[in-house]
Motif scaffolding. Structure first.
Motif, short mmCIF file in Angstrom:
data_model
loop_
_atom_site.label_atom_id
_atom_site.label_comp_id
_atom_site.label_asym_id
_atom_site.label_seq_id
_atom_site.Cartn_x
_atom_site.Cartn_y
_atom_site.Cartn_z
N GLY A 1 0.81 -1.22 0.00
CA GLY A 1 0.00 0.00 0.00
C GLY A 1 0.84 1.26 0.00
N VAL A 2 2.07 1.17 -0.51
CA VAL A 2 3.01 2.30 -0.50
C VAL A 2 3.21 2.82 -1.92
CG1 VAL A 2 5.41 2.97 -0.07
CG2 VAL A 2 4.22 1.49 1.56
N SER A 3 3.08 4.14 -2.10
CA SER A 3 3.26 4.75 -3.42
C SER A 3 4.40 5.77 -3.43
CB SER A 3 1.96 5.43 -3.86
OG SER A 3 1.55 6.42 -2.91
N ASP A 4 5.29 5.68 -2.45
CA ASP A 4 6.42 6.60 -2.36
C ASP A 4 7.61 5.98 -3.09
OD1 ASP A 4 8.66 8.12 -1.58
OD2 ASP A 4 7.80 8.56 0.39
N LEU A 5 7.85 6.45 -4.32
CA LEU A 5 8.91 5.88 -5.14
C LEU A 5 10.28 6.07 -4.51
CD1 LEU A 5 9.76 4.51 -7.79
CD2 LEU A 5 9.74 6.76 -8.88
N GLY A 6 10.51 7.21 -3.90
CA GLY A 6 11.80 7.47 -3.25
C GLY A 6 12.09 6.48 -2.14
N ARG A 7 11.07 6.14 -1.35
CA ARG A 7 11.26 5.16 -0.28
C ARG A 7 11.61 3.78 -0.87
NH1 ARG A 7 9.93 6.18 5.41
NH2 ARG A 7 9.12 8.30 5.47
N ILE A 8 10.92 3.40 -1.93
CA ILE A 8 11.16 2.08 -2.51
C ILE A 8 12.58 2.00 -3.07
CG2 ILE A 8 10.41 0.42 -4.26
CD1 ILE A 8 7.59 1.64 -3.99
N ILE A 9 13.05 3.08 -3.68
CA ILE A 9 14.44 3.11 -4.17
C ILE A 9 15.41 2.93 -3.00
CG2 ILE A 9 16.20 4.65 -5.13
CD1 ILE A 9 13.99 5.80 -6.95
N GLU A 10 15.13 3.61 -1.91
CA GLU A 10 15.98 3.50 -0.72
C GLU A 10 15.94 2.10 -0.14
OE1 GLU A 10 16.51 6.27 3.24
OE2 GLU A 10 14.48 5.60 2.74
N TRP A 11 14.75 1.52 -0.07
CA TRP A 11 14.60 0.16 0.48
C TRP A 11 15.30 -0.86 -0.41
CZ3 TRP A 11 8.58 0.58 1.28
CH2 TRP A 11 8.32 1.47 2.34
N ASN A 12 15.16 -0.70 -1.71
CA ASN A 12 15.78 -1.63 -2.65
C ASN A 12 17.29 -1.67 -2.43
OD1 ASN A 12 15.70 -3.29 -5.19
ND2 ASN A 12 16.91 -1.58 -5.96
N ARG A 13 17.88 -0.49 -2.28
CA ARG A 13 19.32 -0.40 -2.05
C ARG A 13 19.70 -1.06 -0.72
NH1 ARG A 13 24.56 0.39 -3.86
NH2 ARG A 13 25.72 1.83 -2.54
N GLU A 14 18.94 -0.80 0.32
CA GLU A 14 19.26 -1.34 1.64
C GLU A 14 19.14 -2.87 1.67
OE1 GLU A 14 20.24 -1.19 5.85
OE2 GLU A 14 20.70 -0.05 4.03
N LEU A 15 18.11 -3.39 1.05
CA LEU A 15 17.93 -4.84 1.05
C LEU A 15 19.03 -5.53 0.26
CD1 LEU A 15 14.06 -4.91 0.63
CD2 LEU A 15 15.32 -5.72 2.62
N ASP A 16 19.44 -4.94 -0.86
CA ASP A 16 20.57 -5.50 -1.61
C ASP A 16 21.85 -5.48 -0.78
OD1 ASP A 16 18.97 -5.99 -3.78
OD2 ASP A 16 19.87 -4.49 -5.10
N GLU A 17 22.06 -4.41 -0.05
CA GLU A 17 23.27 -4.29 0.78
C GLU A 17 23.26 -5.32 1.91
OE1 GLU A 17 26.06 -2.56 0.72
OE2 GLU A 17 25.61 -1.58 -1.17
N LEU A 18 22.09 -5.58 2.47
CA LEU A 18 21.98 -6.56 3.55
C LEU A 18 21.99 -7.99 3.00
CD1 LEU A 18 19.21 -4.79 5.65
CD2 LEU A 18 21.60 -5.10 6.34
N GLY A 19 21.73 -8.13 1.69
CA GLY A 19 21.63 -9.45 1.10
C GLY A 19 20.31 -10.13 1.42
N LEU A 20 19.21 -9.41 1.25
CA LEU A 20 17.87 -9.96 1.48
C LEU A 20 17.08 -9.94 0.18
CD1 LEU A 20 16.79 -8.33 4.88
CD2 LEU A 20 16.96 -10.79 4.42
N ASP A 21 16.31 -10.99 -0.06
CA ASP A 21 15.45 -11.05 -1.22
C ASP A 21 14.32 -10.03 -1.06
OD1 ASP A 21 13.84 -11.77 -3.38
OD2 ASP A 21 13.13 -13.63 -2.46
N THR A 22 14.23 -9.07 -1.97
CA THR A 22 13.19 -8.04 -1.87
C THR A 22 11.79 -8.65 -2.02
OG1 THR A 22 13.29 -7.56 -4.26
CG2 THR A 22 14.71 -6.26 -2.80
#
Length: 641
Positions: free
Chosen positions: A324-345
């Motif tokens: 239910g999230v439409s904040d593109l900036g947040r998703i970009i930030e989350w995508n980067r963080e999950l890749d850095e942590l090594g988690l499947d988005t």
């Protein structure tokens, strides 16, 4: 062991981490002709080495990292490699395909595949070079995020190389931990946790070997023609380069197949804000792609003054509309963080959406709400390090659903979470989710949604022909993957006039023909592969594999390799308890209409599954019949089959 075939390095290495020993794994040209490479090769090896009751996080688990004969040849979009092992998330065979440069550099080191067993007594990383495999101390790398770990490996090697690493989530044995190569991710089924369980931080490969085609001149002429056809295709040459995979998001929303709020709906009011078009207009800095890829679907965006990888479709949906999230900036930030942590988005997103719905129902409050982005960034770290509520979220959606009696709303099959596509308006895709060997995978499921709206316009609620089309595309995509190809190139197989005219008379005729194709496809399936040695210009992967290796495949031989691999994966799944009872979807998708006005707008999984089994030559329990195993040369592999 050398090879007389082109395209291969000719060496498969067994790396025993417990003994810190390396030996050659026996793999012959006869094996190459039957299993080609990649995930099909991995399935054959794991069939021999994975014993029943193997612990996915124990030293007895075996991991295979395999390339295909097209890797490193310059054929379009052929930088893909496969990572397979017993999955800590699903408990059955796990496979994960990735781009990045690692597969190409493994071939440059003179190695087609690594078979990794055992567990190191202390953290290590592996350097794979032309002179062999070297065990390196990883004590200083343990705990590093994925980009820092890869940088450390490159610095240590001191030359151009391909890398693959686990992040903190893998070290902490999160069952959906990913592996990262460059900025590409082997995200699904928890292969990062298998690395962590083996005290393996990463691998760097380098060398100067070249993958030489068996027929160089003809091969390069074919590659030139194939590349031109991809660039001229309306999807591979236009939509994907222009908008990336996110270019499908708007269409999915219109069709009602956009996973929304834990798949309670198929469309999202905020879809425009997270679409590929919006990303291109507001955040895109440049395009990128894997080695030898003319499509270049990768997005480069800016985050805090740094150029980083932009989110793919699956991430935009499962961390966007699904939450239910439409904040593109947040998703970009989350995508980067999950890749850095090594988690499947993908698993992360679906696990969170389940937690959000459980909160709505008052069953469990994990502190997350639909539409609320605050606090999620920090929660990702809690998942990776198994802190507080993150330790529960780290177990994945199936485990949480079992704990709270909510399997009906856990969007998973066989323990693997659904991809971005709501299947009640694309029921062929839903069938693929249910019968996919590795769980609810859109790719291993045959990507039926391409026929049901994303490329062609078959009726998404009609059952006609779907069982046969799903099975065929599963097999062909399996073979493309075995060759080392990117599955996006299979969209180029769909003729451009049918894609551009999907809503017109030509498209309607094509849809009718496809819906009636079940009988023909069944007849072709039981014909011996040698009798189908016909050329198939619409599938350029076949001719590329022939010219690269020197094999005579034809359509029948290529199809048989895919079917052989898919069947082997099924046999491995059966060894770990998979039966027809596991080829299911959450009851939300089979009993709750997506359209309240149409009680039939559910996935009719049982009748579709019965037709699918019969078409494949499986019995009512989902077990491949002896006649099928004999036809594929899989009977009595070790007496078990």
């Amino acid at each position: 062991m050398t090879t007389s075939l082109g395209g291969y390095a000719g060496v498969v290495l067994h790396v025993d981490l417990s003994m810190r020993a390396v030996s050659e794994y026996p793999w012959t040209d006869a094996d190459r002709r039957r299993f080609l490479g990649g995930k099909v090769m991995a399935a054959r090896i794991l069939y021999d080495l994975l014993a029943p009751k193997t612990d996915p996080l124990g030293p007895e688990n075996t991991m295979v990292i395999a390339t295909g004969p097209l890797n490193g040849t310059g054929a379009p979009s052929t930088a893909r490699f496969d990572v397979s092992a017993l999955s800590p998330l699903t408990g059955t065979l796990g496979t994960s395909n990735s781009g990045g440069s690692f597969g190409v550099y493994l071939k440059k080191a003179g190695v087609d595949a690594l078979v990794i067993t055992g567990c190191a007594d202390a953290p290590v990383w592996l350097e794979v070079a032309e002179d062999g495999v070297h065990f390196r101390d990883a004590a200083a790398l343990w705990g590093l995020r994925t980009s820092a770990a890869q940088a450390a490996l490159r610095d240590a090697v001191g030359r151009k190389c391909g890398t693959i690493v686990a992040g903190p989530a893998g070290e902490n044995l999160v069952p959906y931990a990913a592996l990262v190569s460059d900025e590409r991710v082997a995200g699904r089924t928890g292969m990062g946790a298998v690395f962590g369980s083996k005290n393996l931080k990463g691998i760097a490969a380098h060398g100067e070997r070249r993958a030489t085609p068996a027929h160089p001149e003809a091969f390069h002429a074919h590659v030139k023609k194939w590349t031109a056809s991809l660039k001229a295709h309306p999807i591979a040459g236009d939509r994907l380069p222009t908008y990336g995979t996110a270019g499908f998001l708007g269409t999915m929303n219109e069709l009602g197949i956009l996973g929304t709020r834990n798949f309670q709906a198929g469309s999202f009011e905020g879809a425009d804000a997270i679409s590929g078009e919006t990303l291109a207009e507001t955040r895109l800095v440049s395009r990128t792609g894997c080695l030898s890829c003319p499509i270049r679907c990768g997005r480069v965006v800016e985050l805090d003054g740094e150029r980083v990888k932009g989110p793919e479709l699956e991430t935009l949906v499962l961390l966007g509309s699904n939450l239910g999230v439409s904040d593109l900036g947040r998703i970009i930030e989350w995508n980067r963080e999950l890749d850095e942590l090594g988690l499947d988005t993908m698993t992360t997103g679906v696990t969170l959406s389940l937690a959000m719905e459980l909160t709505e129902r008052g069953a469990w409050d994990a502190g997350v709400r639909f539409g609320k982005a605050e606090g999620l960034f920090e929660l990702f770290g809690d998942i990776a390090y198994k802190r507080g509520v993150g330790a529960t979220l780290a177990t994945g959606s199936r485990a949480i659903a079992r704990r709270y009696g909510a399997l009906d709303i856990a969007m998973q099959s066989k323990g693997l979470e659904l991809a971005a596509y709501e299947p009640r308006n694309a029921i062929g895709h839903g069938l693929g989710y249910a019968v996919s060997n590795r769980g609810a995978c859109h790719l291993n499921g045959g990507y039926g949604v391409a026929l049901e709206g994303l490329a062609l316009k078959m009726n998404g609620r009609s059952q006609r022909g779907k069982h046969a089309l799903v099975a065929m595309f599963q097999d062909l995509m399996e073979a493309v993957s075995a060759a080392g190809g990117c599955l996006f190139t299979t969209l180029g197989v769909l003729p451009a006039p049918l894609v551009t005219g999907a809503n017109g008379p030509l498209g309607k005729v094509a849809n009718a023909v496809l819906g009636s194709a079940g009988g023909v496809l069944r007849a072709l399936r039981v014909v011996p592969p040698v009798a189908l040695g016909i050329p198939m210009p619409l599938v350029p992967h076949i001719r590329a594999a022939e010219l690269a290796t020197g094999m005579k495949l034809g359509f029948g031989g290529f199809w048989a390799i895919g079917e052989r691999g898919y069947t082997l994966e099924r046999l491995i799944g059966m060894r770990f308890g998979i039966t027809a009872e596991d080829d299911v979807l959450p009851t939300r998708l089979t009993t709750e209409p997506i359209d309240p006005r149409d009680p039939a707008s559910v996935v009719p999984i049982e009748p579709m599954k019965r037709r699918y089994y019969a078409h494949r030559g499986w019995d009512a329990f989902g077990c491949p019949r002896p006649g099928l195993l004999r036809r594929l040369g899989l009977a009595n592999l070790d007496g078990e089959a």
